[in-house]
Design an enzyme around this catalytic site. Structure first.
Site, mmCIF file in Angstrom:
data_model
loop_
_atom_site.group_PDB
_atom_site.id
_atom_site.type_symbol
_atom_site.label_atom_id
_atom_site.label_comp_id
_atom_site.label_asym_id
_atom_site.label_seq_id
_atom_site.Cartn_x
_atom_site.Cartn_y
_atom_site.Cartn_z
ATOM 1 N N HIS A 161 50.719 17.462 95.692
ATOM 2 C CA HIS A 161 50.339 18.651 94.922
ATOM 3 C C HIS A 161 49.113 18.369 94.060
ATOM 4 O O HIS A 161 49.201 17.988 92.889
ATOM 5 C CB HIS A 161 51.513 19.072 94.035
ATOM 6 C CG HIS A 161 51.382 20.424 93.417
ATOM 7 N ND1 HIS A 161 52.464 21.247 93.218
ATOM 8 C CD2 HIS A 161 50.312 21.115 92.945
ATOM 9 C CE1 HIS A 161 52.066 22.378 92.645
ATOM 10 N NE2 HIS A 161 50.751 22.301 92.462
ATOM 11 N N ASN A 200 44.578 27.317 96.547
ATOM 12 C CA ASN A 200 44.004 28.348 95.661
ATOM 13 C C ASN A 200 42.552 28.039 95.304
ATOM 14 O O ASN A 200 42.176 27.842 94.146
ATOM 15 C CB ASN A 200 44.855 28.535 94.401
ATOM 16 C CG ASN A 200 45.022 27.269 93.583
ATOM 17 O OD1 ASN A 200 44.846 26.163 94.084
ATOM 18 N ND2 ASN A 200 45.374 27.438 92.326
ATOM 19 N N ASP A 219 50.459 17.837 90.295
ATOM 20 C CA ASP A 219 49.913 19.167 89.976
ATOM 21 C C ASP A 219 48.602 19.010 89.208
ATOM 22 O O ASP A 219 48.332 19.733 88.241
ATOM 23 C CB ASP A 219 50.910 20.011 89.182
ATOM 24 C CG ASP A 219 50.508 21.485 89.121
ATOM 25 O OD1 ASP A 219 49.569 21.888 89.841
ATOM 26 O OD2 ASP A 219 51.127 22.238 88.343
#
Length: 428
Positions: free
Chosen positions: A56, A90, A303
């Site tokens: 991630h 994204n 993340d």
């Protein structure tokens, strides 16, 4: 290619051994090894791990190169001991077509600091209304197997079901950003005592937990794989534990910052602590650590979410959500899990290399440190302690919550298929 002899390293934290790298492969593991002409790395007292794998990561390219690029992001990854990262979709344009994922994949190949595996969007434009080209992305040169609208939740149950059905055909996985949007409208931080005292919009735990509960049931119904991104609450842990007890094919990740930091830090109104999902309570932190230790939570994922200075150095409500994490992840895991006795270094290798590689099907990564395996390796000085200084980061962004904080451990060397990408803490 040259030979490298890593001498006296504690392999996975065990007994000291020598590891001989010949070209791209580990040639031999044992004691008293020698090799004529080999470069020798003295590693006595240090821990040797398989190269870390992050499921991630936000690399921002294409479209937000002011925050990060594939080059700067992979340099940050190598600094943190990673040999492979999965790049979230994204971007601008969104990675929802074969063309965009192939662009990211090839940039990773060109720069060579670590392998980059693109994650494809679940829906067109991350809009949640129409499935993206999942099959075309899988069949592309990038060979996408993980799909996520991370940053947004696939909140439509019908779309989520269709995605799970689609990826089942080729053994893919849908990685869900669990956030019921209607329960988090205007939310700024974890809903609880601190949000009430500060007057900030609360982000309830149930917004995460309700989506996880729905999706594990959908995965069971379809017979497909679902992965839960950045799980952050004690309630979410219990749902995943229940789902696994039923044999549902679910995996879950936790971020380093959710293992260490709590919503009490938001009292400073420093936007560096603004993140999605938000920092939770001390009770949640302890539940997450215990779940990572017992295997309910499968992996640690960073993340890594870089932002330019102007997007974080502003009032809390206007600030972007996210923290950089690639360069500090292993240190935070050492502090929260190893130094507390919850995991040994073999357990760290499992949660930060073996299992993320398995979930994401990262070929050649997450392999044992043994003869014949690819030489993707990370050497860690576990006795080191030092203050985090973002000025020295390889990442283009500096939005770390650990600035000035003392953390243990330091990656000294990283090898990608036998090629050193980090030597004595410096990028090659």
């Amino acid at each position: 290619m040259s030979k490298i002899l890593i001498r006296g390293a504690k392999v996975l934290g065990g007994e000291a051994q020598d590891v001989l790298i010949d070209g791209e492969t580990i040639a031999e593991v044992g004691t008293g090894l020698s090799a004529e002409g080999a470069e020798v790395v003295e590693a006595a007292g240090k821990v040797l791990l398989p190269g870390l794998v992050d499921l991630h990561t936000h690399l921002r390219e294409p479209g937000r190169e002011d925050s990060e690029t594939v080059l700067t992001g992979t340099r940050a990854a190598a600094t943190g001991g990673y040999t492979a990262v999965f790049a979230m979709a994204n971007t601008f344009p969104v990675a929802d077509t074969a063309g965009v994922v192939e662009q990211v994949y090839r940039l990773g190949q060109e720069h060579g600091y670590c392998d980059v595996q693109p994650i494809g969007a679940v829906t067109v434009g991350l809009e949640g209304r129409k499935l993206a080209e999942l099959g075309a992305m899988h069949e592309s040169a990038a060979g996408v197997t993980v799909f996520s609208d991370d940053g947004k939740c696939v909140d439509d149950a019908v779309i989520m079901r269709r995605a799970l059905e689609y990826v089942k055909a080729f053994g893919g996985v849908v990685a869900q950003h669990a956030q019921e949007p209607r329960l988090t409208e205007g939310a700024q931080m974890n809903e609880g005592v601190v949000s009430a005292e500060l007057g900030l919009g609360g982000w309830p735990a149930v917004a995460e937990e309700s989506i996880i509960a729905r999706d594990v049931l959908l995965a069971e119904h379809v017979g497909s794989r679902v992965h839960i991104c950045h799980l952050s609450t004690a309630g979410s842990v219990e749902i995943v534990r229940w789902a696994k007890s039923r044999g549902i094919d679910v995996t879950a990740e936790v971020t380093p910052h959710h293992l260490l930091l709590t919503d009490e830090l938001v009292r400073t109104y420093n936007p560096v602590y603004k993140v999605n999902p938000p920092l939770r309570t001390e009770r949640d932190v302890h539940a997450l650590r215990a779940a990572l230790a017992d295997g309910t939570i499968d992996i640690v994922a960073t993340d890594h979410a870089p932002h330019p200075h102007e997007d974080k150095d502003c009032e809390w409500a206007a600030a972007a959500m996210g923290m950089v994490g690639l360069e500090t992840a292993l240190s935070v895991v050492q502090e929260t899990m190893v130094d507390t006795g919850l995991l040994d270094w073999a357990g760290v290798a499992d949660r930060m290399s073996f299992k993320p590689a398995q979930i994401g099907q990262a070929t050649g990564h997450g392999r044992p440190v043994s003869a014949g395996e690819p030489a993707n390796l990370t050497l860690v000085d576990t006795e080191y302690r030092g203050q985090v200084d973002p000025a020295g980061f390889a990442s283009r962004s500096r939005n770390t919550p650990y600035e000035g904080r003392e953390l243990p451990g330091r990656v000294t060397h990283t090898w990608l298929r036998g090629k050193a990408t980090l030597v004595d803490g410096k990028l090659t």
